[in-house]
Design a protein around this motif. Structure first.
Motif, mmCIF file in Angstrom:
data_model
loop_
_atom_site.group_PDB
_atom_site.id
_atom_site.type_symbol
_atom_site.label_atom_id
_atom_site.label_comp_id
_atom_site.label_asym_id
_atom_site.label_seq_id
_atom_site.Cartn_x
_atom_site.Cartn_y
_atom_site.Cartn_z
ATOM 1 N N MET A 119 0.835 -1.176 0.000
ATOM 2 C CA MET A 119 0.000 0.000 0.000
ATOM 3 C C MET A 119 0.882 1.242 0.000
ATOM 4 O O MET A 119 1.816 1.354 0.786
ATOM 5 C CB MET A 119 -0.897 -0.036 1.247
ATOM 6 N N THR A 120 0.565 2.170 -0.864
ATOM 7 C CA THR A 120 1.270 3.443 -0.897
ATOM 8 C C THR A 120 0.844 4.261 0.308
ATOM 9 O O THR A 120 -0.350 4.350 0.602
ATOM 10 C CB THR A 120 0.900 4.214 -2.184
ATOM 11 N N PRO A 121 1.807 4.852 1.020
ATOM 12 C CA PRO A 121 1.430 5.673 2.176
ATOM 13 C C PRO A 121 0.451 6.779 1.763
ATOM 14 O O PRO A 121 0.562 7.348 0.683
ATOM 15 C CB PRO A 121 2.748 6.267 2.653
ATOM 16 N N ILE A 122 -0.490 7.055 2.652
ATOM 17 C CA ILE A 122 -1.487 8.095 2.422
ATOM 18 C C ILE A 122 -1.262 9.180 3.459
ATOM 19 O O ILE A 122 -1.116 8.885 4.650
ATOM 20 C CB ILE A 122 -2.919 7.530 2.571
ATOM 21 N N VAL A 123 -1.226 10.435 3.030
ATOM 22 C CA VAL A 123 -1.092 11.558 3.944
ATOM 23 C C VAL A 123 -2.280 12.471 3.725
ATOM 24 O O VAL A 123 -2.560 12.881 2.594
ATOM 25 C CB VAL A 123 0.235 12.320 3.720
ATOM 26 N N LEU A 124 -2.995 12.744 4.815
ATOM 27 C CA LEU A 124 -4.168 13.610 4.765
ATOM 28 C C LEU A 124 -3.965 14.796 5.684
ATOM 29 O O LEU A 124 -3.478 14.640 6.803
ATOM 30 C CB LEU A 124 -5.421 12.848 5.216
ATOM 31 N N GLU A 125 -4.364 15.951 5.224
ATOM 32 C CA GLU A 125 -4.339 17.145 6.064
ATOM 33 C C GLU A 125 -5.732 17.329 6.652
ATOM 34 O O GLU A 125 -6.733 17.245 5.939
ATOM 35 C CB GLU A 125 -3.940 18.385 5.252
ATOM 36 N N ILE A 126 -5.795 17.548 7.949
ATOM 37 C CA ILE A 126 -7.055 17.807 8.644
ATOM 38 C C ILE A 126 -6.958 19.243 9.170
ATOM 39 O O ILE A 126 -6.339 19.483 10.207
ATOM 40 C CB ILE A 126 -7.276 16.806 9.798
ATOM 41 N N PRO A 127 -7.543 20.208 8.452
ATOM 42 C CA PRO A 127 -7.365 21.611 8.835
ATOM 43 C C PRO A 127 -8.132 22.021 10.099
ATOM 44 O O PRO A 127 -7.677 22.905 10.824
ATOM 45 C CB PRO A 127 -7.860 22.388 7.621
ATOM 46 N N THR A 128 -9.294 21.393 10.354
ATOM 47 C CA THR A 128 -10.114 21.740 11.514
ATOM 48 C C THR A 128 -10.816 20.491 12.022
ATOM 49 O O THR A 128 -10.875 19.465 11.328
ATOM 50 C CB THR A 128 -11.205 22.766 11.155
ATOM 51 N N ALA A 176 -9.285 3.090 3.431
ATOM 52 C CA ALA A 176 -7.914 2.555 3.427
ATOM 53 C C ALA A 176 -7.839 1.246 4.212
ATOM 54 O O ALA A 176 -7.160 0.303 3.800
ATOM 55 C CB ALA A 176 -6.947 3.582 4.015
ATOM 56 N N ILE A 177 -8.557 1.169 5.333
ATOM 57 C CA ILE A 177 -8.570 -0.062 6.129
ATOM 58 C C ILE A 177 -9.184 -1.196 5.313
ATOM 59 O O ILE A 177 -8.634 -2.299 5.237
ATOM 60 C CB ILE A 177 -9.335 0.143 7.455
ATOM 61 N N ALA A 178 -10.318 -0.927 4.693
ATOM 62 C CA ALA A 178 -10.997 -1.960 3.891
ATOM 63 C C ALA A 178 -10.114 -2.436 2.750
ATOM 64 O O ALA A 178 -10.020 -3.639 2.484
ATOM 65 C CB ALA A 178 -12.321 -1.414 3.361
ATOM 66 N N GLU A 179 -9.448 -1.507 2.080
ATOM 67 C CA GLU A 179 -8.595 -1.867 0.944
ATOM 68 C C GLU A 179 -7.340 -2.608 1.382
ATOM 69 O O GLU A 179 -6.789 -3.400 0.622
ATOM 70 C CB GLU A 179 -8.228 -0.616 0.150
ATOM 71 N N SER A 180 -6.872 -2.359 2.611
ATOM 72 C CA SER A 180 -5.627 -2.978 3.072
ATOM 73 C C SER A 180 -5.808 -4.446 3.439
ATOM 74 O O SER A 180 -4.850 -5.207 3.407
ATOM 75 C CB SER A 180 -5.095 -2.233 4.301
ATOM 76 N N GLY A 181 -7.011 -4.817 3.847
ATOM 77 C CA GLY A 181 -7.235 -6.171 4.319
ATOM 78 C C GLY A 181 -6.673 -6.421 5.710
ATOM 79 O O GLY A 181 -6.708 -7.540 6.213
#
Length: 144
Positions: free
Chosen positions: A1-10, A24-29
């Motif tokens: 799995m390619t690392p995923i980075v998300l910004e959470i502004p608020t 992402a959890i579902a896709e990772s198995g």
């Protein structure tokens, strides 16, 4: 799995990030998800939003003193939420049956996983929450 980075502004953006994490959890198995972040980073807040995204109807709270809370997702499947902040040792967690939960195949959401590192399966997701401002966070999702 390619690392995923998300910004959470608020805080208002947490549910959207939680939905992306659920995907992402579902896709990772993977069934074990380890949440790392400093005290107050928002691990429990994110897990509460993730549980809502997964269809949990119960009030989701940190199992700080119970160590584990069990919920049912939208399909009626068990989901376990652990908080190992107050665990004294890996041996204590082992006596509580942590490894059996991790091997159950049910989704296990683990706060403070470094306190029970040797009990965690090698195949897991690592979710890192980094404080970037008063309400903003960076969320990183990686396979281990």
């Amino acid at each position: 799995m390619t690392p995923i980075v998300l910004e959470i502004p608020t805080l208002a953006a947490v549910p959207t990030a939680a939905q992306q994490l659920a995907t992402a959890i579902a896709e990772s198995g993977r069934s074990v998800v380890a949440f790392e972040g400093e005290m107050g980073a928002g691990k429990t807040t994110l897990i509460r939003a993730l549980c809502a995204a997964l269809g949990v109807k119960d009030d989701v709270s940190s199992p700080t003193f119970a160590l584990v809370n069990e919920y049912r997702d939208g399909q009626g499947q068990s989901l376990y939420h652990f908080d190992f902040y107050r665990v004294d040792s890996e041996e204590e967690a082992a006596r509580l049956g942590a490894a059996e939960y991790f091997d159950s195949g049910y989704l296990c959401l683990v706060e403070w996983p470094s306190r029970v590192a040797s009990l965690l399966p090698p195949q897991r997701l690592l979710v890192e929450l980094t404080v970037t401002g008063p309400e903003s966070r960076q969320l990183s999702i990686n396979s281990e």
